[in-house]
Design a protein around this motif. Sequence first.
Motif, PDB file in Angstrom:
ATOM      1  N   LYS A  53     -10.596  -5.725 -11.547  1.00 57.30           N
ATOM      2  CA  LYS A  53      -9.329  -6.274 -12.037  1.00 57.30           C
ATOM      3  C   LYS A  53      -8.184  -6.094 -11.040  1.00 57.30           C
ATOM      4  O   LYS A  53      -7.112  -6.684 -11.194  1.00 57.30           O
ATOM      5  CB  LYS A  53      -8.933  -5.590 -13.358  1.00 57.30           C
ATOM      6  N   ALA A  54      -8.429  -5.257 -10.025  1.00 62.34           N
ATOM      7  CA  ALA A  54      -7.343  -4.856  -9.138  1.00 62.34           C
ATOM      8  C   ALA A  54      -6.854  -5.982  -8.243  1.00 62.34           C
ATOM      9  O   ALA A  54      -5.713  -5.942  -7.762  1.00 62.34           O
ATOM     10  CB  ALA A  54      -7.792  -3.672  -8.274  1.00 62.34           C
ATOM     11  N   ASN A  55      -7.678  -6.997  -7.997  1.00 58.92           N
ATOM     12  CA  ASN A  55      -7.280  -8.062  -7.068  1.00 58.92           C
ATOM     13  C   ASN A  55      -5.994  -8.775  -7.501  1.00 58.92           C
ATOM     14  O   ASN A  55      -5.266  -9.322  -6.679  1.00 58.92           O
ATOM     15  CB  ASN A  55      -8.408  -9.086  -6.929  1.00 58.92           C
ATOM     16  N   ILE A  56      -5.724  -8.753  -8.795  1.00 56.16           N
ATOM     17  CA  ILE A  56      -4.553  -9.464  -9.310  1.00 56.16           C
ATOM     18  C   ILE A  56      -3.262  -8.891  -8.742  1.00 56.16           C
ATOM     19  O   ILE A  56      -2.317  -9.629  -8.443  1.00 56.16           O
ATOM     20  CB  ILE A  56      -4.540  -9.394 -10.859  1.00 56.16           C
ATOM     21  N   VAL A  57      -3.223  -7.579  -8.592  1.00 51.97           N
ATOM     22  CA  VAL A  57      -1.980  -6.924  -8.134  1.00 51.97           C
ATOM     23  C   VAL A  57      -2.180  -6.160  -6.821  1.00 51.97           C
ATOM     24  O   VAL A  57      -1.282  -5.438  -6.380  1.00 51.97           O
ATOM     25  CB  VAL A  57      -1.461  -5.951  -9.221  1.00 51.97           C
ATOM     26  N   ASP A  58      -3.329  -6.310  -6.200  1.00 54.26           N
ATOM     27  CA  ASP A  58      -3.660  -5.515  -5.009  1.00 54.26           C
ATOM     28  C   ASP A  58      -2.623  -5.675  -3.898  1.00 54.26           C
ATOM     29  O   ASP A  58      -2.136  -4.693  -3.335  1.00 54.26           O
ATOM     30  CB  ASP A  58      -5.054  -5.910  -4.488  1.00 54.26           C
ATOM     31  N   GLY A  59      -2.277  -6.916  -3.573  1.00 58.91           N
ATOM     32  CA  GLY A  59      -1.346  -7.166  -2.480  1.00 58.91           C
ATOM     33  C   GLY A  59       0.032  -6.582  -2.742  1.00 58.91           C
ATOM     34  O   GLY A  59       0.656  -6.007  -1.841  1.00 58.91           O
ATOM     35  N   ARG A  60       0.519  -6.706  -3.957  1.00 66.83           N
ATOM     36  CA  ARG A  60       1.851  -6.184  -4.287  1.00 66.83           C
ATOM     37  C   ARG A  60       1.872  -4.657  -4.229  1.00 66.83           C
ATOM     38  O   ARG A  60       2.835  -4.055  -3.737  1.00 66.83           O
ATOM     39  CB  ARG A  60       2.267  -6.665  -5.673  1.00 66.83           C
ATOM     40  N   ILE A  61       0.808  -4.037  -4.742  1.00 65.26           N
ATOM     41  CA  ILE A  61       0.741  -2.568  -4.681  1.00 65.26           C
ATOM     42  C   ILE A  61       0.697  -2.106  -3.228  1.00 65.26           C
ATOM     43  O   ILE A  61       1.402  -1.163  -2.838  1.00 65.26           O
ATOM     44  CB  ILE A  61      -0.495  -2.052  -5.444  1.00 65.26           C
ATOM     45  N   ARG A  62      -0.126  -2.769  -2.420  1.00 62.89           N
ATOM     46  CA  ARG A  62      -0.245  -2.397  -1.000  1.00 62.89           C
ATOM     47  C   ARG A  62       1.102  -2.482  -0.287  1.00 62.89           C
ATOM     48  O   ARG A  62       1.530  -1.529   0.375  1.00 62.89           O
ATOM     49  CB  ARG A  62      -1.250  -3.316  -0.315  1.00 62.89           C
ATOM     50  N   ASP A  63       1.784  -3.622  -0.423  1.00 58.15           N
ATOM     51  CA  ASP A  63       3.049  -3.817   0.296  1.00 58.15           C
ATOM     52  C   ASP A  63       4.112  -2.832  -0.159  1.00 58.15           C
ATOM     53  O   ASP A  63       4.897  -2.317   0.643  1.00 58.15           O
ATOM     54  CB  ASP A  63       3.545  -5.251   0.112  1.00 58.15           C
TER      55      ASP A  63
END
Length: 849
Positions: A53-63
Motif C-alpha cells: 500500500k506504500a506506493n501511494i504515498v511513498d514519494g511524498r514521504i521520501r521527499d
Amino acid sequence: MAYAAVLSLAQTAGKVILDQDRYSISRNKKQQIRSIYEPFIFLQGFLEDFPEKANIVDGRIRDLAYEAEVVIESFMLEEAPTHWWTVLASKSKFKHQMRKIRAEADSITREVMAIKNNSSDAVQLGDSSVAGSSPSRLAPVTKIDYVVGLHEDLLEIKSRLCGESPNLQVITIVGMGGIGKTTLAKCAYDDPLTVQQFDIRAWVTVSQDYNAEVIFSSLLASMEEFNTESSEQSSESVFKILKGRRYLIVMDDIWTTEVWDDVRCILPDDGNGSRVMLTTRETGVAAYADHLSPFHKMRLMDDDQSWNLLRQMVFAHQDCPPELENIGKEVARCCKGLPLTIVVVAGILSTMDSNLASWRKIAQDVNSVTVGGQCEKVLSLSYTHLPHYLRSCFLYMGGFPEDYEVPVSKLIRLWVAEGFLRRPKGSKTLEEEAGDCLEDLVKRNLVLVTKRKFDGRIKRCSLHDLMRDLCIRKACEEKFLVNFSRWKAQNVTKLISVEGKNNLRRVSVTPSSLPYILKLYGLTIHTILCFRGISVENMLERFRLLRVLDARDVYVSLFPDELFNLFHLVYLAIYIHGRIPSAISKLRNLQTLILRAANEWTLFRSHRICLPQEIWMMPQLRHLVFCGRLPDPEGRTASGLNNLQTLSIVSHAMCSERILRMIRNLKKLEIDCMDSRPGDNYLNNLVHLRRLEDLKLRSSFGGAFCQKDIFTFPRMLKRLTLSRVALPWDEMTIVGSLPNLRVLKLTHQACKGYRWETTDGEFPLLEFLLIEQSDLLHWITESSHFPMLKRLMLDDCWQLAEIPEDIGEIPTLELVEVKGRAKRSLVNSVKRILEIQRGWGNDTLQVVA
C-alpha cells in the motif's frame, strides 16, 4: 525509497535528541525536532507493515523526510562551535521549517490512517511473506547444480579446450545478456580436466568501458606466481610469462573488436595447445576474433530445462510439493527460456510461503510483464518484491563501476555509514546486520558472489550487467543515487536541471562527470563515490552536509582544509600524501577512516606515518584502516575508542597494555612486527582484547624474532593469520590450544623448523588450514588432532614429502588442495588418500593436486 529516507531521518533526529555530548542544543530546539520525529516513526512502521500500500504515498514521504533531514543537519552546522561559514538558517527560520514539516507529516499520517482503516487484509499485509520476510526466513544456501540445461554446451566447450590441435585456438561463446555465457565459461574454466590440461589459467572481465592497460594488469595479477622479474610494461610481462607455456586465457564480456586487437599481440602461439575463450553479445566480435573457427551460439532453455532450473533454485535438493508443480511449470514457461530471468524469479519464490495462492500471484505478475518478452520488466519484479529494508542496500550496488567486484568489508561499512540498517536486536552489531542483508540479497539471486572466504563468508560480490542496469535506473527514479558514468552529456544536463535542486542525495562520479558535479545543488548531496582519479580538492566546500566520501583511489597531495568542516561526515576513505593533521578530530561523527598513502610501506618502515594524538578524541570511530602507528595516549584519561571494531595495519609497538585497554572492544586487528627486537613482549598484552575474533600478525621484511614467551593470544580468536613470524613448529601448541579457532593461515615461512608434530586436544574447532611457502619436511598428525577440519590447502610446500594418510579419516574433511611447488611424493600421497577414501565409500572428499 521512502523507507531509507525515513530510517536515515529517524537516526539523525534520534542522535540529536539523545546525544548531549555531540549535540549541545537547547531543550526547546530538541522539542521541535522531537515533534517531527514521532510522526515519522509512525510512517516507518506503516512502510514496514503495509509494503503493497506504500506506493501511494511513498514519494511524498521520501521527499519530506529528505527535506526534514537537510533542515536538521543544516541547523546543526550553525550550532557546531568551530564552523566559520555563513549561518544557514536562523533559529526563527528553523522553528518555521519544523512547523511546516510537521504539518505536512500530519497530513500524510491522516492519509496513511485512512489507508490502514480501509484495508480489509491488514493482518495479512502485516505478516506478508512477499515483501516482509527477514533473512532468517530464507532457505540456507545450498550447493546447487547451476549447469542445468548446459551439459551439452559444456561438453562441446571442453572438447575444444582439450582437443588435440596444437595451434592457438579462440573459442567464442556468443549470446544475449542473461543467457548464461559467463556461467558456461566459468564451468569450463573450473572443470578438473581443464585445470589439469593447462599450465596457466587466467580470467579477465572486460566490459563496455575497457582500458587495455587495465586488462594487461589484471592478467598479470592472476599470473603472480609465475612473475619472476619486474617490468614497467605489464603487456611485456604477460607475454614473457605465457611464452613456452600451455595457457588458457578467458576474456569475459567483450563488446568491441578493438579489445581483441589490443590483446592479440601478447598471446604467443607456440604450438602447444594453448586456448583463448571469449564471451560476447556481439556476433561481429565473435566472428572477428577467429574467422576460421565456429563460435558457440547459446540457446534459450526449453520448458523442461526452465522448470528444472527453477525447481532447483527454489527447493535445492528437496522435492517440490506436488500441488505447486503445475503452477511452477507455468511460471517457468513465462520466463521465456532466459536463465537470468528464471534465477531472479526463483529468488522471489524462495522468499514466499510455499502455497498455491502465493505462487499463482507470482505467475500472474510474471506473465503480465513477459507478454512482450521484455526481460527488464521481469527483473523489475524482483525489486518490487523486495522488503523495504533491503531496497536501499540493493540500489546502492548501482553506484559501483561495471563488473566491479565490491569488497564486502567496504560495502558493509558504507551501508552502516549511510544509515540503511535497522537497529539490530540483542548483541548483534550493525555490521552483522549488514552481513545478513547481503546474504539475503544473494539468496534472492539479486547479487552475485564472486569470491568467498575460506570459512564460507562472502569476500567480494557484484551485479550481473542487466541487474546493474535495473539498479541504476531504479536508483535514479527513486531519487536515491545517480551514477553519472551511464549518462550521456545531454541527459546529464537535463537531469541536473530537473533534479539539481530537488533532493539528489548520492552521486557516483568518474573524471568525465566532474563538470556536472560542480553544477549540482550541493546542500542535498550526502554521498560522493569517486572512481578512477577524480579530483576532490576544490569541490568539497559546496557539499556541506556530506556524510560519505569514498575517494580511496583518488590521490591528493594534502588534506583539503574544507574537508575538516564536514561536520556530518561519517565515512572517509582517501589516498593521501603527507602527514595527518590534528584537525582530523574535528570530524566528530566519523565512524570509518581509511587512509591510503603513496609508498606507505617505505613510510611505515621509517616510522613516518603516525596518527595525531587527537585520534583519541574521536570516540565514534568503528573502523580505522591505515598503515602506520597509533600514538600513545600519554596518560590521557578519556575512555578511549570503545566503538572501534577494526584496526589495521599498525606497528606491534602500539600493543602496550594502556593502548589496548583503550580499544578493548576490537574485533579485527592486523599488526606488523617488522621492527621487533629480541625481548619485546608487547604481544603478550593481546589477552586484554577479549572480543578479538580476527588477528593477522606478520613481519613484512621477515626475520626470526618470535619466541614462545612473547605470544599470548585471546581465547575468543576465530581467525588467525601468521606470516614471516618464524614461530617454531614445536611451539604451535599455543595456537592449537585456542578453543574457538576456525581458520588458520600460516604463510611466508610463518613457522621455522622442519618437523611439526601435533597432539591430542589441539585445534578442536579448526575448519580451514593453509600452509603456504613453508620448508616443512615432516608432518606427524592424526585425524583426532583436527576433528572438525573441512579444508586443507598446501601451497608452495616444496620440501614436504607427504601428508599422513590419517588425514583422510577426518569425518568432516571436504577438500585437500596442493598447488605451487610440491614434491611428486606429496602429490602422490594426497591422491593415495583419495583412493583409500573412495574405497571406503567416501564420495564427499575432493582432491585438487
